[in-house]
Structures are given as structure tokens and as C-alpha cells.
Scaffold this motif. Structure first.
Motif, PDB file in Angstrom:
ATOM      1  N   TYR A  54      40.119  66.597  19.414  1.00 23.06           N
ATOM      2  CA  TYR A  54      39.247  65.563  18.881  1.00 23.06           C
ATOM      3  C   TYR A  54      40.034  64.273  18.662  1.00 23.06           C
ATOM      4  N   SER A  55      39.375  63.155  18.868  1.00 19.34           N
ATOM      5  CA  SER A  55      39.989  61.844  18.668  1.00 19.34           C
ATOM      6  C   SER A  55      39.497  61.230  17.363  1.00 19.34           C
ATOM      7  N   GLY A  56      40.073  60.106  17.001  1.00 21.60           N
ATOM      8  CA  GLY A  56      39.585  59.358  15.850  1.00 21.60           C
ATOM      9  C   GLY A  56      38.141  58.931  16.049  1.00 21.60           C
ATOM     10  N   ASP A  57      37.776  58.566  17.277  1.00 26.11           N
ATOM     11  CA  ASP A  57      36.382  58.214  17.582  1.00 26.11           C
ATOM     12  C   ASP A  57      35.465  59.417  17.353  1.00 26.11           C
ATOM     13  N   ASP A  58      35.936  60.604  17.752  1.00 25.14           N
ATOM     14  CA  ASP A  58      35.155  61.827  17.516  1.00 25.14           C
ATOM     15  C   ASP A  58      34.975  62.069  16.019  1.00 25.14           C
ATOM     16  N   LEU A  59      36.039  61.826  15.253  1.00 25.74           N
ATOM     17  CA  LEU A  59      35.952  62.029  13.799  1.00 25.74           C
ATOM     18  C   LEU A  59      34.957  61.046  13.176  1.00 25.74           C
ATOM     19  N   ALA A  60      34.928  59.820  13.677  1.00 26.31           N
ATOM     20  CA  ALA A  60      33.952  58.844  13.172  1.00 26.31           C
ATOM     21  C   ALA A  60      32.534  59.299  13.500  1.00 26.31           C
ATOM     22  N   ARG A  61      32.349  59.836  14.709  1.00 29.93           N
ATOM     23  CA  ARG A  61      31.030  60.349  15.098  1.00 29.93           C
ATOM     24  C   ARG A  61      30.646  61.551  14.226  1.00 29.93           C
ATOM     25  N   LEU A  62      31.616  62.412  13.945  1.00 31.85           N
ATOM     26  CA  LEU A  62      31.354  63.556  13.064  1.00 31.85           C
ATOM     27  C   LEU A  62      30.938  63.096  11.670  1.00 31.85           C
ATOM     28  N   ALA A  63      31.568  62.046  11.186  1.00 27.91           N
ATOM     29  CA  ALA A  63      31.188  61.514   9.871  1.00 27.91           C
ATOM     30  C   ALA A  63      29.740  61.034   9.899  1.00 27.91           C
ATOM     31  N   ARG A  64      29.335  60.420  10.998  1.00 25.51           N
ATOM     32  CA  ARG A  64      27.945  59.957  11.137  1.00 25.51           C
ATOM     33  C   ARG A  64      26.998  61.158  11.184  1.00 25.51           C
ATOM     34  N   ILE A  65      27.366  62.199  11.911  1.00 25.78           N
ATOM     35  CA  ILE A  65      26.549  63.413  12.002  1.00 25.78           C
ATOM     36  C   ILE A  65      26.395  64.047  10.621  1.00 25.78           C
ATOM     37  N   VAL A  66      27.496  64.156   9.902  1.00 24.20           N
ATOM     38  CA  VAL A  66      27.465  64.752   8.567  1.00 24.20           C
ATOM     39  C   VAL A  66      26.573  63.920   7.644  1.00 24.20           C
ATOM     40  N   ALA A  67      26.668  62.602   7.727  1.00 22.63           N
ATOM     41  CA  ALA A  67      25.839  61.734   6.886  1.00 22.63           C
ATOM     42  C   ALA A  67      24.357  61.918   7.204  1.00 22.63           C
ATOM     43  N   LEU A  68      24.024  61.960   8.483  1.00 22.85           N
ATOM     44  CA  LEU A  68      22.622  62.144   8.877  1.00 22.85           C
ATOM     45  C   LEU A  68      22.111  63.519   8.459  1.00 22.85           C
ATOM     46  N   SER A  69      22.940  64.517   8.629  1.00 27.31           N
ATOM     47  CA  SER A  69      22.571  65.872   8.218  1.00 27.31           C
ATOM     48  C   SER A  69      22.344  65.927   6.713  1.00 27.31           C
ATOM     49  N   GLY A  70      23.170  65.209   5.961  1.00 30.04           N
ATOM     50  CA  GLY A  70      23.029  65.150   4.519  1.00 30.04           C
ATOM     51  C   GLY A  70      21.734  64.490   4.064  1.00 30.04           C
ATOM     52  N   GLN A  71      21.131  63.708   4.965  1.00 28.65           N
ATOM     53  CA  GLN A  71      19.854  63.065   4.676  1.00 28.65           C
ATOM     54  C   GLN A  71      18.681  63.966   5.049  1.00 28.65           C
ATOM     55  N   GLY A  72      19.004  65.177   5.505  1.00 23.42           N
ATOM     56  CA  GLY A  72      17.957  66.141   5.833  1.00 23.42           C
ATOM     57  C   GLY A  72      17.433  66.048   7.253  1.00 23.42           C
ATOM     58  N   ILE A  73      18.131  65.332   8.113  1.00 22.14           N
ATOM     59  CA  ILE A  73      17.694  65.192   9.507  1.00 22.14           C
ATOM     60  C   ILE A  73      18.205  66.387  10.301  1.00 22.14           C
ATOM     61  N   ASN A  74      17.318  66.987  11.107  1.00 26.23           N
ATOM     62  CA  ASN A  74      17.731  68.156  11.889  1.00 26.23           C
ATOM     63  C   ASN A  74      18.571  67.731  13.091  1.00 26.23           C
ATOM     64  N   LEU A  75      19.188  68.702  13.748  1.00 24.70           N
ATOM     65  CA  LEU A  75      20.126  68.409  14.833  1.00 24.70           C
ATOM     66  C   LEU A  75      19.474  67.687  16.003  1.00 24.70           C
ATOM     67  N   ILE A  76      18.236  68.012  16.313  1.00 23.10           N
ATOM     68  CA  ILE A  76      17.537  67.317  17.398  1.00 23.10           C
ATOM     69  C   ILE A  76      17.335  65.846  17.033  1.00 23.10           C
ATOM     70  N   GLY A  77      16.938  65.605  15.796  1.00 19.65           N
ATOM     71  CA  GLY A  77      16.773  64.238  15.322  1.00 19.65           C
ATOM     72  C   GLY A  77      18.084  63.479  15.313  1.00 19.65           C
ATOM     73  N   ILE A  78      19.149  64.139  14.874  1.00 17.08           N
ATOM     74  CA  ILE A  78      20.470  63.516  14.873  1.00 17.08           C
ATOM     75  C   ILE A  78      20.872  63.138  16.293  1.00 17.08           C
ATOM     76  N   GLY A  79      20.629  64.039  17.240  1.00 18.74           N
ATOM     77  CA  GLY A  79      20.948  63.753  18.635  1.00 18.74           C
ATOM     78  C   GLY A  79      20.223  62.522  19.133  1.00 18.74           C
ATOM     79  N   ARG A  80      18.951  62.409  18.799  1.00 21.14           N
ATOM     80  CA  ARG A  80      18.153  61.251  19.234  1.00 21.14           C
ATOM     81  C   ARG A  80      18.667  59.965  18.591  1.00 21.14           C
TER      82      ARG A  80
END
Length: 111
Positions: A54-80
Motif C-alpha cells: 500500500y502507498s500513502g495515496d492508498d492510505l489516504a483513500r482508506l481514510a476516506r473509505i473509513v470516514a464514509l463507512s462511519g457515516q453509515g454508507i454501504n460499500l456499494i455507495g462508497i464505491g460510487r
């Protein structure tokens, strides 16, 4: 190995973090990272031996995924959302390049 301007950190796009390190840094489990990969939310680089890196860019993307997931958005929604954010970034970059090209043409002396 190239390093950032700070002298001790890898470049943001350089895939150097093993899955266990990425999991710890992003605050999610290794299995969760694999799940995100299965859903196409993250695509780590693979070493010649097939190990995820994983790169630093990947870690930044993971942080965004975690934030969206924390807002209750499902994985399909996060992908979109991520797809739309990526498209928006690409359009902004294209617009910036076109604006710079236009400006350079405007300042060019007439023949």
C-alpha cells in the motif's frame, strides 16, 4: 528508494506498506482491507511474490473509505462516491490544463 522532500518518508504513490501496517495505520482489520479490495474500493500494488503493498495515496483513500463507512454508507455507495470523486478530480485536472493552454495561446504574439 526515492523519498519525499521531507527526506525520510516514501513518495505518496510509492507502495511500501505491508497489509498489516496499512491495517494498523488506517484503523481497520486486515480482513476488512481484503474486503475493500474485493469490492474494488482499493487496489494495492502487488510485489513480484504477490504480496499486497500500500502507498500513502492508498492510505489516504482508506481514510476516506473509513470516514464514509462511519457515516453509515454501504460499500456499494462508497464505491460510487469514490468513482465520482475520482472523475471530478480528473475533470478538474483537465480543466486546469486546458485553462493553462488557453492562457498561453492568448499571450502568444500574433504572427
Amino acid at each position: 528508494m526515492p523519498v519525499s522532500d521531507q527526506g525520510h518518508l516514501p513518495l505518496s504513490g510509492q507502495a511500501v506498506y505491508a497489509i498489516s501496517v496499512a491495517a494498523e495505520l488506517s484503523g481497520v482489520g486486515v480482513q476488512t482491507l481484503r474486503l475493500y479490495e474485493q469490492h474494488g474500493l482499493i487496489t494495492p500494488t502487488r510485489s513480484s511474490g504477490g504480496t499486497r503493498r500500500y502507498s500513502g495515496d492508498d492510505l489516504a483513500r482508506l481514510a476516506r473509505i473509513v470516514a464514509l463507512s462511519g457515516q453509515g454508507i454501504n460499500l456499494i455507495g462508497i464505491g460510487r462516491i469514490l468513482d465520482l470523486e475520482d472523475a471530478n478530480t480528473a475533470l478538474r485536472e483537465s480543466n486546469t490544463a486546458l485553462t493553462a493552454e488557453r492562457d498561453s495561446l492568448r499571450t502568444r504574439p500574433a504572427s
